[in-house]
Design a protein around this motif. Structure first.
Motif, PDB file in Angstrom:
ATOM      1  N   UNK A 129       0.823  -1.222   0.000  1.00  0.00           N
ATOM      2  CA  UNK A 129       0.000   0.000   0.000  1.00  0.00           C
ATOM      3  C   UNK A 129       0.857   1.273   0.000  1.00  0.00           C
ATOM      4  N   UNK A 130       1.978   1.246   0.722  1.00  0.00           N
ATOM      5  CA  UNK A 130       2.874   2.404   0.750  1.00  0.00           C
ATOM      6  C   UNK A 130       3.416   2.679  -0.647  1.00  0.00           C
ATOM      7  N   UNK A 131       3.856   1.643  -1.353  1.00  0.00           N
ATOM      8  CA  UNK A 131       4.347   1.813  -2.721  1.00  0.00           C
ATOM      9  C   UNK A 131       3.272   2.432  -3.608  1.00  0.00           C
ATOM     10  N   UNK A 132       2.060   1.878  -3.571  1.00  0.00           N
ATOM     11  CA  UNK A 132       0.979   2.375  -4.436  1.00  0.00           C
ATOM     12  C   UNK A 132       0.660   3.836  -4.132  1.00  0.00           C
ATOM     13  N   UNK A 133       0.610   4.183  -2.866  1.00  0.00           N
ATOM     14  CA  UNK A 133       0.308   5.575  -2.491  1.00  0.00           C
ATOM     15  C   UNK A 133       1.428   6.514  -2.924  1.00  0.00           C
ATOM     16  N   UNK A 134       2.675   6.088  -2.756  1.00  0.00           N
ATOM     17  CA  UNK A 134       3.814   6.925  -3.153  1.00  0.00           C
ATOM     18  C   UNK A 134       3.829   7.139  -4.667  1.00  0.00           C
ATOM     19  N   UNK A 135       3.449   6.134  -5.426  1.00  0.00           N
ATOM     20  CA  UNK A 135       3.411   6.265  -6.891  1.00  0.00           C
ATOM     21  C   UNK A 135       2.309   7.214  -7.354  1.00  0.00           C
ATOM     22  N   UNK A 136       1.304   7.427  -6.507  1.00  0.00           N
ATOM     23  CA  UNK A 136       0.192   8.302  -6.855  1.00  0.00           C
ATOM     24  C   UNK A 136       0.452   9.765  -6.494  1.00  0.00           C
ATOM     25  N   UNK A 137       1.611  10.044  -5.906  1.00  0.00           N
ATOM     26  CA  UNK A 137       1.925  11.412  -5.497  1.00  0.00           C
ATOM     27  C   UNK A 137       3.307  11.837  -5.970  1.00  0.00           C
ATOM     28  N   UNK A 138       3.804  12.940  -5.436  1.00  0.00           N
ATOM     29  CA  UNK A 138       5.092  13.476  -5.878  1.00  0.00           C
ATOM     30  C   UNK A 138       6.278  12.540  -5.651  1.00  0.00           C
ATOM     31  N   UNK A 139       6.175  11.597  -4.717  1.00  0.00           N
ATOM     32  CA  UNK A 139       7.264  10.650  -4.458  1.00  0.00           C
ATOM     33  C   UNK A 139       7.560   9.775  -5.680  1.00  0.00           C
ATOM     34  N   UNK A 140       6.639   9.743  -6.650  1.00  0.00           N
ATOM     35  CA  UNK A 140       6.842   8.939  -7.860  1.00  0.00           C
ATOM     36  C   UNK A 140       8.150   9.308  -8.549  1.00  0.00           C
TER      37      UNK A 140
END
Length: 179
Positions: free
Chosen positions: A148-159
């Motif tokens: 879940x952390x990976x998916x959320x990070x990919x959906x924001x500026x952390x991508x």
């Protein structure tokens, strides 16, 4: 849980607990809880418009064991042709690649893997850090503490730190594959 990670959610063909247990036996380590949840709730499909996560499945093209072995073999074959190859690993710990168990890939050719560190008690389920190997097979970047952390990070500026500075946030979606 996954409906809070993906705003647009349609499940695909799912694994069952027996499939997950079989995969653990074949791989020799406990599968992370977040991954087990993903397999049971989401199944086969396209996450964030770009990621395909392999799950224990009778469909060979989506099966965790088959995909993991195929990706590792393909990468090893390419690296054999690159004399003196070294990965550029975020955090400067190249041993993370030696512990890699590949479990997914992006549409652009990046590979997702767990840094499988197994302690003395291999029966305990835990999370393994998720790393992303660039399609160039040179860069390795931290992806997330769990799925879940990976998916959320990919959906924001952390991508940008995961997929590269030119990357834009990915959509908050999971589209299950039609069986």
């Amino acid at each position: 849980m996954w409906q809070t990670v993906f705003a647009d959610f349609t499940a695909g063909p799912k694994a069952d607990p027996a499939d997950l247990d079989r995969a653990e036996t074949e791989l020799g380590f406990p599968l992370p809880e977040s991954y087990r949840s993903f397999c049971l709730d989401c199944g086969i499909g396209l996450a964030c418009g770009s990621l395909r996560i392999a799950i224990p499945s009778p469909t060979e093209s989506a099966d965790l064991g088959t995909r993991s072995e195929l990706i590792a073999h393909s990468i090893a074959s390419v690296l054999e042709t690159r004399e003196g190859h070294r990965f550029e690993v975020e955090g400067d710990d190249p041993s993370v690649v030696e512990r890699a168990c590949f479990f997914g890939e992006t549409e652009a050719g990046e590979f997702l893997f767990w840094d499988v560190v197994v302690g003395a008690d291999q029966t305990e389920r835990r999370e393994y850090e998720i790393w992303v190997m660039g399609a160039d097979l040179e860069s390795v970047r931290f992806g997330g503490a769990d799925l879940p952390d990976l998916m959320r990070r990919l959906q924001g500026p952390a991508v940008r730190g995961i997929l590269g500075m030119g990357a834009e946030p990915l959509p908050s979606s999971f589209l299950g594959q039609v069986s």
